[in-house]
Motif scaffolding. Sequence first.
Motif, short mmCIF file in Angstrom:
data_model
loop_
_atom_site.label_atom_id
_atom_site.label_comp_id
_atom_site.label_asym_id
_atom_site.label_seq_id
_atom_site.Cartn_x
_atom_site.Cartn_y
_atom_site.Cartn_z
N ALA A 40 0.87 -1.19 0.00
CA ALA A 40 0.00 0.00 0.00
C ALA A 40 0.90 1.23 0.00
O ALA A 40 1.90 1.27 0.72
N ILE A 41 0.54 2.22 -0.80
CA ILE A 41 1.30 3.47 -0.87
C ILE A 41 0.41 4.61 -0.35
O ILE A 41 -0.67 4.84 -0.87
N LEU A 42 0.89 5.26 0.68
CA LEU A 42 0.15 6.35 1.31
C LEU A 42 0.90 7.65 1.16
O LEU A 42 2.12 7.65 0.95
N GLY A 43 0.20 8.74 1.36
CA GLY A 43 0.85 10.04 1.36
C GLY A 43 -0.12 11.12 0.93
O GLY A 43 -1.11 10.84 0.27
N ARG A 44 0.25 12.34 1.30
CA ARG A 44 -0.61 13.49 1.03
C ARG A 44 -0.83 13.70 -0.45
O ARG A 44 -0.04 13.27 -1.28
N THR A 45 -1.87 14.40 -0.75
CA THR A 45 -2.16 14.73 -2.15
C THR A 45 -0.97 15.49 -2.76
O THR A 45 -0.37 16.34 -2.11
N GLY A 46 -0.60 15.08 -3.97
CA GLY A 46 0.49 15.73 -4.68
C GLY A 46 1.88 15.23 -4.31
O GLY A 46 2.88 15.77 -4.79
N CYS A 47 1.97 14.18 -3.51
CA CYS A 47 3.30 13.73 -3.04
C CYS A 47 4.00 12.83 -4.07
O CYS A 47 5.17 12.50 -3.90
N GLY A 48 3.28 12.41 -5.12
CA GLY A 48 3.94 11.63 -6.17
C GLY A 48 3.48 10.19 -6.32
O GLY A 48 4.09 9.43 -7.08
N LYS A 49 2.41 9.81 -5.66
CA LYS A 49 1.96 8.42 -5.69
C LYS A 49 1.56 7.97 -7.10
O LYS A 49 2.02 6.93 -7.58
N SER A 50 0.71 8.77 -7.74
CA SER A 50 0.28 8.39 -9.10
C SER A 50 1.45 8.45 -10.07
O SER A 50 1.55 7.62 -10.98
N THR A 51 2.33 9.40 -9.86
CA THR A 51 3.51 9.52 -10.72
C THR A 51 4.37 8.26 -10.63
O THR A 51 4.84 7.74 -11.64
N LYS A 194 -0.51 -12.39 -7.04
CA LYS A 194 0.00 -11.33 -7.91
C LYS A 194 0.75 -10.28 -7.08
O LYS A 194 0.54 -10.17 -5.88
N THR A 195 1.60 -9.55 -7.75
CA THR A 195 2.28 -8.42 -7.11
C THR A 195 1.35 -7.22 -7.20
O THR A 195 0.80 -6.94 -8.26
N VAL A 196 1.17 -6.53 -6.07
CA VAL A 196 0.21 -5.42 -6.04
C VAL A 196 0.84 -4.16 -5.46
O VAL A 196 1.48 -4.19 -4.40
N LEU A 197 0.65 -3.04 -6.16
CA LEU A 197 0.92 -1.72 -5.60
C LEU A 197 -0.40 -0.97 -5.60
O LEU A 197 -0.99 -0.76 -6.66
N LEU A 198 -0.89 -0.62 -4.41
CA LEU A 198 -2.18 0.06 -4.30
C LEU A 198 -2.02 1.39 -3.59
O LEU A 198 -1.48 1.46 -2.49
N VAL A 199 -2.44 2.43 -4.28
CA VAL A 199 -2.38 3.78 -3.69
C VAL A 199 -3.68 4.04 -2.95
O VAL A 199 -4.76 3.74 -3.46
#
Length: 229
Positions: A40-51, A194-199
Motif C-alpha cells: 500500500a502506498i500512502l501520502g498526502r495529495t500531490g506527493c507523487g503516488k500516481s507519478t 499477484k504483485t500489487v501496488l495500491l495507492v
Amino acid sequence: QPVPPQVALSLQNVSFSYPHQPQQALSDITLTVEPGEHIAILGRTGCGKSTLLQLITRAWNPAAGTLQINGTPIESFDEAALRATMSVVTQRVHLFSATLRDNLLLARPEASDAQLSDALTRTGLEKLLDDAGLNAWLGEGGRQLSGGELRRLAIARALLHDAPLMLLDEPTEGLDAETEGQILDLLADVAQGKTVLLVTHRLKGLSRFNRIIVMDNGQIIEQGTHATL
Ligand code: ATP
Ligand code: MG
C-alpha cells in the motif's frame, strides 16, 4: 517476449520531473518489491503516488536511476509485453461510449461472453446485464455508471486482463464504507499470488498488505508493516 508468471520490481535512485516543472515529482526513490508482495502506498495529495505508478507503466521515463521488472530494464520490454505484464486501475476510470461487451473486451480481446459475464458477476455488476445484456450501451447516449460501478468495472477489466502485476490508484476513492469493504475483499481475492501496488488515502484495511510505504514530497519517508507503523 513472454509474459512472466510473477513480477518483481526494482527501482534504484529513480528521480523524475514533469516537463517544464522545476520541482521533482519523484526524487531518489529506491524500492524493491518481491514477487507476490502486496504494497500500500500512502501520502498526502500531490506527493507523487500516481507519478510513481505511471513510471512503472512507462507512461514517463525516469530522468535518473533505473527501473527493472524481473531484473530486466523496463525500457527493454516491447509495448505488448509490458501491457500484458500489468493490470492498471487508474484514479479516473474511463468509460467508452460503446457496449458493455466492448468496454470489457479492451482488457482481454479474446474473452468469451461467458468470461465477461463471469467477471461482471464476480465484481457485483451482474445487474448491468439486466436489460440488454452485454449489448447494453454505456456512456454517451447510454447508461451512465455510478462511481462505485465504475470502480467495479475497472476491477472487472483487471480481472479479465489477469496480469501478474496490479497497479491500483485509489480503487475505492469516493465510495461508501460498505462498498469499499466489498471492493477490498474482491481485490484481495483477485490479487492472490499477484504483485500489487495500491495507492490509498484510507487507513482502513491496511493490515491486508505485506508492506506500507509512506511518501512525502516525491520521496519515500517511511515503510513498514501495519503493525510496525
Ligand atoms: P493525489 O493523492 O492527489 O492523487 P499524488 O500523490 O498521486 O496525489 P501526483 O499526481 O503523482 O500526486 O503528482 C505529484 C506532483 O506532480 C504534483 O505536484 C502534481 O501537481 C505534479 N503533476 C502531476 N501530473 C503532472 C503533469 N502531467 N504535469 C505536470 N505536473 C504534474
Ligand atoms: Mg494520485
